[in-house]
Design a protein around this motif. Structure first.
Motif, short mmCIF file in Angstrom:
data_model
loop_
_atom_site.label_atom_id
_atom_site.label_comp_id
_atom_site.label_asym_id
_atom_site.label_seq_id
_atom_site.Cartn_x
_atom_site.Cartn_y
_atom_site.Cartn_z
N ILE A 1 13.09 2.40 4.43
CA ILE A 1 12.86 1.45 5.51
C ILE A 1 12.12 0.23 4.98
CG2 ILE A 1 11.53 1.09 7.65
CD1 ILE A 1 12.53 3.79 8.60
N VAL A 2 11.16 0.47 4.11
CA VAL A 2 10.42 -0.66 3.52
C VAL A 2 11.41 -1.57 2.79
CG1 VAL A 2 8.81 -1.26 1.66
CG2 VAL A 2 8.18 0.49 3.34
N GLU A 3 12.31 -0.98 2.04
CA GLU A 3 13.26 -1.81 1.29
C GLU A 3 14.17 -2.60 2.23
OE1 GLU A 3 15.60 0.10 -1.73
OE2 GLU A 3 16.03 -1.86 -2.66
N GLY B 1 -3.69 4.21 4.44
CA GLY B 1 -3.70 3.38 3.22
C GLY B 1 -2.51 2.43 3.20
N ALA B 2 -1.94 2.18 4.39
CA ALA B 2 -0.70 1.39 4.47
C ALA B 2 -0.98 -0.04 4.89
CB ALA B 2 0.25 2.04 5.47
N LYS B 3 -0.19 -0.95 4.38
CA LYS B 3 -0.22 -2.35 4.81
C LYS B 3 1.17 -2.70 5.35
CE LYS B 3 -3.38 -3.53 1.02
NZ LYS B 3 -3.69 -4.53 -0.02
N GLY B 4 1.27 -3.82 6.05
CA GLY B 4 2.55 -4.19 6.66
C GLY B 4 3.55 -4.70 5.64
N ILE B 5 4.84 -4.62 6.01
CA ILE B 5 5.88 -5.12 5.11
C ILE B 5 6.92 -5.97 5.85
CG2 ILE B 5 7.42 -3.11 5.31
CD1 ILE B 5 6.68 -5.13 2.10
N GLY B 6 6.85 -5.99 7.19
CA GLY B 6 7.94 -6.58 7.97
C GLY B 6 8.20 -8.05 7.76
N GLY C 1 0.83 -1.20 0.00
CA GLY C 1 0.00 0.00 0.00
C GLY C 1 0.86 1.24 0.00
N ASN C 2 0.36 2.31 0.58
CA ASN C 2 1.15 3.54 0.64
C ASN C 2 2.35 3.30 1.55
OD1 ASN C 2 -0.68 4.92 -0.94
ND2 ASN C 2 -1.90 5.58 0.82
N GLN C 3 3.50 3.72 1.10
CA GLN C 3 4.70 3.54 1.91
C GLN C 3 4.98 4.83 2.67
OE1 GLN C 3 8.04 2.11 -0.32
NE2 GLN C 3 6.91 0.36 -1.12
N ILE C 4 5.31 4.69 3.94
CA ILE C 4 5.67 5.88 4.71
C ILE C 4 7.13 6.23 4.41
CG2 ILE C 4 5.75 6.94 7.01
CD1 ILE C 4 2.96 5.76 6.07
N ASN C 5 7.98 5.20 4.42
CA ASN C 5 9.40 5.43 4.18
C ASN C 5 9.95 4.31 3.29
OD1 ASN C 5 12.24 5.46 4.38
ND2 ASN C 5 12.11 6.63 6.28
N1 MCN Z 1 6.53 0.83 6.72
C1 MCN Z 1 6.33 1.87 5.84
N2 MCN Z 1 5.30 1.80 4.95
C2 MCN Z 1 4.49 0.71 4.90
C3 MCN Z 1 4.71 -0.38 5.75
C4 MCN Z 1 5.73 -0.27 6.69
O1 MCN Z 1 7.09 2.83 5.84
N3 MCN Z 1 3.48 0.66 4.02
C5 MCN Z 1 7.58 0.90 7.74
C6 MCN Z 1 6.97 1.06 9.14
O2 MCN Z 1 6.69 2.37 9.47
C7 MCN Z 1 8.01 0.43 10.01
C8 MCN Z 1 8.54 -0.71 9.14
O3 MCN Z 1 8.26 -0.33 7.78
O4 MCN Z 1 9.02 1.37 10.28
C9 MCN Z 1 7.85 -2.06 9.43
O5 MCN Z 1 6.49 -1.84 9.60
P1 MCN Z 1 5.37 -2.99 9.68
O6 MCN Z 1 5.32 -3.72 8.41
O7 MCN Z 1 4.14 -2.34 10.19
O8 MCN Z 1 5.93 -4.03 10.74
P2 MCN Z 1 6.20 -3.83 12.31
O9 MCN Z 1 6.84 -2.53 12.52
O10 MCN Z 1 5.01 -4.19 13.07
O11 MCN Z 1 7.34 -4.89 12.53
C10 MCN Z 1 7.06 -6.24 12.76
C11 MCN Z 1 7.73 -7.10 11.72
C12 MCN Z 1 7.81 -8.48 12.20
S1 MCN Z 1 6.34 -9.24 12.49
C13 MCN Z 1 9.01 -9.09 12.45
S2 MCN Z 1 9.05 -10.70 12.99
C14 MCN Z 1 10.22 -8.38 12.24
C15 MCN Z 1 10.11 -7.26 11.34
O12 MCN Z 1 9.02 -6.56 11.44
N4 MCN Z 1 11.22 -8.43 13.13
C16 MCN Z 1 12.28 -7.58 12.94
N5 MCN Z 1 11.24 -6.61 11.02
C17 MCN Z 1 12.30 -6.66 11.85
N6 MCN Z 1 13.36 -5.85 11.66
C18 MCN Z 1 14.37 -5.89 12.54
N7 MCN Z 1 15.43 -5.06 12.31
N8 MCN Z 1 14.37 -6.69 13.65
C19 MCN Z 1 13.35 -7.53 13.86
O13 MCN Z 1 13.34 -8.29 14.95
#
Ligand code: MCN
Length: 793
Positions: free
Chosen positions: A678-680, A741-746, A671-675
């Protein structure tokens, strides 16, 4: 960094690759981790752990240990019991008829996994505590052990808990069994595969650590620890210790990574706090790497038989899946979640499948309890469906990409309800596939593959089109499906009289860069300089409430809470500004930190000026309280469903089984990326972990339940030189239901990479008739598969 309203108008911070503000401290070594702290009077706890996977405890003799110099105390389960602390880990996710045998902090009569805490010693320093543990004499009566879930359900398998004589803790299913069976009957072809999502060891840079300080004068317990969710850990500990929650403060200083391993209650952290309560001294415990490997919850651990029914035209008719989920020796905090809702609901993946049925058995084994590990159920699901998709395409002699495209949920069919009861919020699966194919140049790769085969070289192209569920909520649904918690998030936005802002959020970043991204979000919402915004997480005394960071929920749930709180602040500021500008609120426009009277822009007031007035409180509108801050509890309307396409190109050496990872292409949509930077970074890190599962990592136990991969010498993590340069891009399909409008990426990379790499290797080995090899695809397993191959190229 823009420093004026004009500059900000030109450059919004959301969507900018702002440098992580977290990095300078970390890179210069100035950051403070829990183990860096040592208040005066700190004593050290060491844990005696079972060396057996399954044994009855006959006796424990602590006398020699107690006599050692510098030893303050040695405790066993009897001492915990005498203290009246309940001392049990309770699951936070329940399934119908779940068997819930107690999981005590210290083993009582039996040990059920190697590494289970049996006793603790507290001494003046770490070394003496460790010596004391060595001096404890335990007599065990060893029992037969079983460490594989399917085997544990065999009739002659040893019983691990009396409460579950067949070792099955829960049987759970989803989907329509009858309709699915009928669709299998009617389908033109069916394909099946047995596969394993092997157990993985979470390897955070900093193993788990706790410093607990009970101060009797204040009757206060302060716990610093490596945690992803301080408020949840406070609740877990308050319950396990029967200690008043309001007298307990949990703080996460720098946490050296978590990857899911620091969001569950373990015996050790609470034992540290319990020892501090007994001794009225600060007590510290830090796991060694080997200790962490046996005692920190392992990831994955599923054995599956999966079937897909397809018609000749390539359309998927049905999916039928049977999975054994390995819980380990006890129910961990989140244990029951992963093989059920965390996994099975996501089995349809990106495809429009009408008939799905999945049956899950959650099984006790004599292995370390399983816990969420980056992806927590979704990598397992994606592996099943993406392996099936490739195998079905092979059966039908279709290009795997075209098979996928034929079955995608169409872009105009969102929100899309799946046969497993989820509602995908938004998606455009063709778009990420198209971009990835463009980057890879599939046609040229297929030509190269054919040419190389002529020379006896085996190039493989693997694809995985994943989607995942992130940002868990809404709380009401979570409650209906077994969650014993709400999955909202709390955000507080507080102006100071100076016009600076502090943002508090109940998420608890530990490497994800929240301080940067949350400041970006609030800077745009309030029109305040990025550098004037401070972000605070990870402290139960500072942040009112929080559910923490896991499940890639922070930006979509926590970020949304701070957006909503910011908007509430702007609303109140608008009331004050209107009063000072002597107009009605409707006549004000707010942009880039400034309230302007519509049609008379020279009459204006910045939000910073409003903040000063709000705290001076000399002249506020009637009914308006002093101060300028807002607290929001954001409960999401639905999950968010990020997605993407990853393509892997490998060459396999048939003589040695060695895999050369030539290319890794990743196109993700969060979705929309904040940063974007960081996403990469998140995408890169997660792909490395996903490749770890695909190619290198795997927990091995012997028949006695002894962990054979208990050190970094035996457990292979991917190194920088073993992963290729990633080729990444993204598309943007916003979530329609959160304000960002953001979804997770972690977790995306850990979900996409394992099937992509296995699909690539099996594609390379197609001439050998090899359809499937279980992960990790080490040189040896690949070589073995080639030796056992049925076809000759
Ligand atoms: N982000 C963004 N735009 C988006 C989605 C995310 O800019 N559309 C940015 C967020 O603002 C945030 C980062 O990306 O700074 C990750 O956001 P998000 O996807 O919401 O995930 P969480 O912050 O909730 O992180 C949890 C996820 C999980 S479940 C694990 S496991 C994990 C991970 O993130 N463990 C990590 N990344 C890690 N990274 C590090 N360095 N260390 C861990 O232990």
């Amino acid at each position: 960094m823009p420093d004026s309203i004009e500059a900000r108008q030109a450059e919004k911070l959301k969507g900018s690759p702002v440098e992580r503000r977290e990095d300078p401290e970390l890179l210069t070594g100035e950051a403070t981790f829990t183990d860096d702290m040592e208040p005066r009077g700190t004593v050290h706890m060491a844990v005696l752990r079972s060396q057996y996977g399954h044994a009855r405890i006959e006796s424990i003799d602590t006398s020699a240990a107690e006599e050692l110099d510098g030893v303050l105390a040695v405790y066993t389960a009897d001492d915990v019991e005498a203290s009246d602390a309940p001392g049990r880990i309770e699951p936070i996710w329940l399934l119908p008829d779940l068997k819930r045998p107690p999981y005590p902090m210290l083993a009582q009569d039996k040990v059920r996994y190697q590494g289970q805490p049996v006793a603790v010693a507290v001494a003046e320093d770490r070394y003496r505590a460790s010596d004391a543990v060595d001096a404890i004499d335990v007599t065990y009566d060893r029992l037969e052990a079983v460490t594989k879930a399917r085997e544990a359900t065999d009739e002659d398998a040893p019983t691990i808990h009396e409460e579950a004589p067949d070792n099955v803790a829960a049987e759970w299913d989803v989907g329509d069994e009858e309709a699915t069976d009928a669709a299998f009957e009617d389908a033109d072809r069916t394909v099946s595969v047995d596969l394993v999502n092997q157990r993985l060891l979470p390897t955070a840079m900093e193993p788990r650590v706790t410093l607990a300080n009970y101060r009797p004068s204040a009757d206060e317990l302060v716990v610093h620890m490596g945690t992803q969710c301080p408020h949840l850990h406070r609740r877990f500990m308050a319950d396990m210790l029967d200690f008043p929650e309001q007298k307990m403060r949990v703080i996460a200083p720098e946490v050296g990574g978590g990857f899911g391993s620091k969001d569950s209650a373990h015996p050790d952290e609470t034992l540290t706090a319990w020892c501090s309560l007994q001794l009225e001294r600060p007590v510290k415990w830090q796991a060694t790497r080997t200790e962490a490997y046996v005692s920190t919850g392992h990831g994955r651990g599923q054995e599956t038989t999966a079937e897909i029914a397809v018609d000749e035209d390539g359309s998927i008719q049905a999916l039928r899946v049977e999975t054994y989920g390995d819980l380990g020796g006890y129910l961990s905090t989140w244990g029951p979640l992963m093989p059920a809702h965390g996994y099975a609901l996501m089995l349809p993946g990106q495809y429009d499948v009408e008939n799905v049925y999945c049956e899950v058995k959650e099984v006790f084994t004599n292995a370390t309890p399983t816990e969420p590990y980056r992806g927590a159920g979704r990598p397992e699901a994606s592996y099943v469906i993406e392996r099936l998709a490739t195998l079905a395409a092979r059966e039908l002699d279709m290009e795997p990409t075209e098979f996928r495209r034929k079955n995608f949920v169409p872009r105009d069919d969102f929100p899309h309800e799946t046969a497993t009861g989820l509602v995908y919020d938004s998606g455009d699966y063709d778009k990420t596939l198209d971009r990835a194919l463009e980057m890879a140049d599939l046609e040229a790769l297929r030509e190269k593959q054919a040419d190389l085969r002529e020379e006896g070289r085996y190039l493989g192209i693997g694809i995985s089109c994943y989607n995942e569920s992130c940002g868990y909520g809404p709380s009401e649904i979570i409650g209906q499906i077994g969650g014993q918690l709400g999955l909202y998030e709390n955000g507080v936005v507080r102006f100071h009289p100076s016009g600076a802002v502090t943002v508090y959020c109940g998420t608890s970043g530990h490497g994800q860069g929240h301080e940067t991204t949350y400041a970006q979000i609030v800077a745009d919402e309030l029109g305040v300089d990025y550098d004037d915004i401070e972000v605070i997480e990870g402290d139960t005394d500072e942040v009112p409430m929080g559910m923490g960071t896991y499940g890639s929920r922070s930006v979509s749930v926590g970020g949304s809470a701070i957006v909503e709180a910011s908007r509430e602040v702007v609303e109140k500021a608008g009331t004050i500004a209107a009063h000072h500008l002597e107009v009605s609120e409707e006549d004000l426009e707010f942009e880039d930190g400034e309230f302007q009277v519509a049609g008379a822009p020279e009459r204006s007031m910045t939000i910073k000026e409003v903040a000063r007035e709000a705290y001076l409180a000399h002249d506020l509108p009637d009914g308006t309280s002093p101060g300028l801050e807002a607290t929001n509890f954001y409960d999401p309307e639905n999950l968010v469903f990020p997605f993407g396409t990853h393509i892997v190109v490998v060459e396999v050496d048939p003589d040695t089984g060695e895999i050369d990872l030539e290319r890794y292409i990743a196109v993700d949509d969060c979705g929309n990326q904040i940063n974007p930077k960081i996403v990469e970074g998140q995408v890169h890190g997660a792909i490395a972990q996903g490749l770890g599962q695909g190619l290198f990592e795997g927990v091995e136990y012997d028949e006695n339940g002894t962990l054979l991969t208990g050190s970094m010498q035996d457990y292979t993590l991917p190194k920088a030189l073993q992963v290729p340069e990633y080729e990444t891009d993204h598309t943007v399909t916003p979530s329609p239901h959160n304000p960002l409008g953001a979804k997770g990426i972690g977790e995306a990379g850990t979900i996409a990479a394992p099937p992509a790499v296995v699909n690539a290797v099996t594609d390379a080995l197609q001439p050998f008739g090899i359809d499937h090899i279980d992960m990790p695809l080490t040189d040896e397993t690949v070589w073995q598969a080639i030796q056992n191959a049925t076809a000759e190229p």
